[in-house]
Design an enzyme around this catalytic site. Structure first.
Site, mmCIF file in Angstrom:
data_model
loop_
_atom_site.group_PDB
_atom_site.id
_atom_site.type_symbol
_atom_site.label_atom_id
_atom_site.label_comp_id
_atom_site.label_asym_id
_atom_site.label_seq_id
_atom_site.Cartn_x
_atom_site.Cartn_y
_atom_site.Cartn_z
ATOM 1 C CE LYS A 288 -3.657 -2.052 2.907
ATOM 2 N NZ LYS A 288 -4.820 -1.893 2.013
ATOM 3 N NE ARG A 362 -10.859 -10.323 -1.881
ATOM 4 C CZ ARG A 362 -11.301 -9.430 -2.758
ATOM 5 N NH1 ARG A 362 -11.710 -9.813 -3.955
ATOM 6 N NH2 ARG A 362 -11.331 -8.153 -2.450
#
Length: 510
Positions: A288, A362
Site C-alpha cells: 500500500k 477474503r
C-alpha cells in the site's frame, strides 16, 4: 468500570454529579424535551441559558449548566435531540442513542450521571442506556502497552477508565423488561468496548498470537463458560488452510485461527460467526502507499466484533449455541511473502490464484467459512473490513450486506437497524462470477475494479457449505472513525458490528 441502573425517581431529586436532559429545536427557538421531570424554576433557568448561549437543540450539541435551581445534581447537561416540541414524547432510537452518547462523552470523568431523556417505551430506554454506555468509552492503555512515566498520569488514566455510575430515568416503568433492557445494554457496552480496545491497540502489541492470548484471557475472566481453542501455524498447514497460511507466510508473526464457543444446554439454534483478523495490512508485495497504511491496525475489526459478540451472547446466557472463528494473520512483505500469480489450496480443496496480495482478507475468511461450514450451523455470518469499494459505494457509516439468501440477508440488515448500526443490502449478481474465472486454478480471488465489493462477496460464497444461509457484512468504512467523535461513536475503533451480531443471535433464540 461503567455501570448502568434504572430508576423511576424524580430526576430533580437524584443526587448525581450530572443530570442529562434533552433539548430540542422548535420554531420558537431551543427548548427542553419531555422527560426531564424538572420543577418550573429549573425549566425557566435552563430556557434562559439556552437562549443566552444561542443553542440550537441539534444532535451532537451539548450545553452544560451548573447550579440549576431546584435540582440536586451539581450540573445539568442539555443534549440535542433535533427538531421537536415540548409535547413530543417519542424520538427515533438512533437520535436517543446519539444524544446520550454525546452527553456522556463530555462528563465521563464524573462519578455519577443520571439521564432523563424521553423514554416512553422499553426500546427507547434501551437506546438511551446503550448510547450512554458507549459515550463513556476511552481506550484502555493499561493492557498491552508499557506503563506510563508518571504515577499522576497513571492515576488519572485509571480514574478515566473506571467510568461513571449511570442511572437512566425510565418513562417505561421499572419492571422486569426495563431492568433487562438496561442490563443487556451494560453487557453489550462492555463487550463493544473490548472490541474497540482491540482495534485501537498498536499492531506491534496486537499480532495473531497476542490476539489469541487476549481472547483466552478475556474468556477466562468472564462470568460465562466460553471455550477457546487455537490453531497455530503448524496446525493450519496440517489442516490444509492454504488461504490463511499463504497470507501470513511473509510475516515474522505467524497466523492463527481462534475458535470461541458458547454452548448452552438445550440450545434453540446453532450459529457461526466468522471474523477477518488482519492485525496489520501492509498490502504484502502489492504494498500500500504510506497513507494507505496509517489505519491498517483496524483491519482486524471483524474478528474483534465476532469475539465481542460471542462474549456478550454467553454473558447474557442466550439459548443459542454460538461459535466464533477469528481468522488472524499479519500481511507483510518479505522474501517469504506470497506473490501475485501464486496458487494456494483452501481448506475445502479449492485451488485459488492470487492476483493481488492486498486482497488478503477474503483468503483468510474463505478458510474460516470452510471450517464453520463443517459444523453445519443454522446460519453463518462473516464480518470484515474487506473492500475499499464498500467505502466508495456506501461511505464511512453504512456497512454493505450480501448473502446467498435474500430473506436471511434482510434479517441481518434489520438486526443492524435495531442495533443502531447502518447497513444496506447489496446484490451478488451471478453474471459477475465470470470475473473470477482463471485457467490456472479453480477460481481467482479477485475480479477487476468494477463491482469490487460484489465480486469479493461472490468469492466468499464459494466457501459456504451447501444449504447454509449466509451473509457477509463489509464494514471497511464504519469500523474505524478517523475523524472526531460523534454521537455514541468515538474516534478510532468503533466496535461496529457487535450490536448487529448480538441482535441477530438473539433473534435465533425463538
Amino acid at each position: 468500570m461503567t455501570t448502568l441502573s434504572v430508576t423511576t425517581r424524580t430526576p430533580a431529586e437524584l443526587p448525581a454529579d450530572t443530570l442529562v436532559v434533552g433539548s430540542v429545536s422548535t420554531p420558537d427557538g431551543p427548548d427542553l424535551a419531555t422527560g426531564h421531570g424538572l420543577p418550573r424554576k429549573a425549566v425557566v433557568h435552563l430556557q434562559a441559558v439556552l437562549a443566552d448561549v444561542e443553542a440550537t437543540g441539534r444532535p451532537d450539541e451539548v450545553v452544560r449548566v451548573v447550579a440549576v435551581p431546584g435540582v440536586k445534581a451539581t450540573s445539568v447537561v442539555l443534549t440535542g435531540l433535533g427538531e421537536g416540541t415540548t409535547r413530543r414524547t417519542a424520538y427515533p432510537h438512533e437520535v436517543l442513542r446519539g444524544a446520550a452518547g454525546a452527553a456522556l462523552r463530555t462528563v465521563r470523568g464524573k462519578k455519577s450521571v443520571a439521564l432523563a431523556l424521553p423514554t416512553p417505551d422499553v426500546e427507547s430506554l434501551s437506546a438511551v442506556a446503550d448510547g450512554a454506555f458507549a459515550g463513556c468509552y476511552t481506550y484502555d492503555r493499561s493492557g498491552p502497552l508499557p506503563a506510563r512515566r508518571t504515577g499522576a498520569t497513571k492515576g488519572a488514566a485509571r480514574a478515566a477508565s473506571a467510568g461513571p455510575r449511570i442511572t437512566v430515568v425510565s418513562g417505561a416503568g421499572q419492571g422486569k423488561a426495563a431492568k433487562d433492557a438496561v442490563a443487556r445494554a451494560a453487557v453489550l457496552g462492555a463487550a463493544r468496548d473490548w472490541a474497540r480496545d482491540l482495534v485501537n491497540t498498536p499492531p506491534n502489541y496486537l499480532f495473531p498470537a497476542s490476539f489469541a492470548d487476549a481472547v483466552k484471557k478475556r474468556a477466562s475472566a468472564s462470568t460465562a463458560k466460553i471455550s477457546v481453542s487455537v490453531l497455530d501455524e503448524k496446525a493450519l498447514v496440517k489442516g490444509g488452510f492454504g488461504g490463511i497460511t499463504g497470507v501470513g507466510q511473509g510475516s515474522a508473526n505467524p497466523p492463527r485461527i481462534v475458535t470461541m464457543s458458547w454452548a448452552p444446554s438445550a440450545p434453540k439454534a446453532s450459529v457461526a460467526l466468522v471474523g477477518k483478523g488482519i492485525t496489520f495490512d501492509s498490502g504484502g508485495l502489492n504494498i500500500k502507499p504510506a497513507t494507505g497504511m496509517v489505519t491498517m491496525k483496524c483491519d482486524m475489526a471483524g474478528a474483534a466484533a465476532v469475539a465481542a459478540a460471542v462474549l456478550a451472547a454467553a454473558e447474557l446466557d442466550l439459548p443459542v449455541a454460538v461459535t466464533g472463528y477469528l481468522c488472524l494473520a499479519e500481511n507483510m512483505p518479505s522474501g517469504t511473502a506470497q506473490r501475485p500469480s501464486d496458487v494456494v489450496v483452501m481448506r475445502d480443496g479449492t485451488s485459488v490464484e492470487i492476483l493481488d496480495t492486498d486482497a488478503e482478507g477474503r483468503m483468510v475468511l474463505g478458510d474460516g467459512l470452510c471450517l464453520a461450514s463443517e459444523k453445519h450451523p443454522d446460519w453463518i455470518v462473516d464480518v470484515a473490513t474487506l473492500t475499499g469499494a464498500q467505502v466508495v459505494a456506501l461511505g464511512t457509516d453504512i456497512a454493505g450486506v450480501m448473502g446467498n439468501d435474500d430473506t436471511f440477508r434482510s434479517r441481518v440488515v434489520d438486526a443492524a437497524g435495531s442495533a443502531g448500526e447502518g447497513a444496506w443490502p447489496m446484490p451478488l449478481p451471478v453474471e459477475l462470477r465470470k470475473k473470477l474465472e482463471t485457467p490456472t486454478a479453480d477460481i481467482a480471488h479477485k475480479g477487476d475494479r468494477d463491482g469490487g465489493m460484489l465480486t469479493a462477496g461472490l468469492f466468499l460464497q464459494e466457501f459456504v457449505g451447501e444449504g447454509i444461509p449466509w451473509a457477509h457484512i463489509d464494514i471497511a468504512g464504519p469500523a474505524f472513525n478517523e475523524k472526531g467523535p460523534k454521537g455514541a461513536t468515538p474516534k478510532g475503533g468503533t466496535g461496529f458490528g457487535v450490536g448487529t451480531l448480538l441482535t441477530l443471535v438473539e433473534g435465533s433464540a425463538g
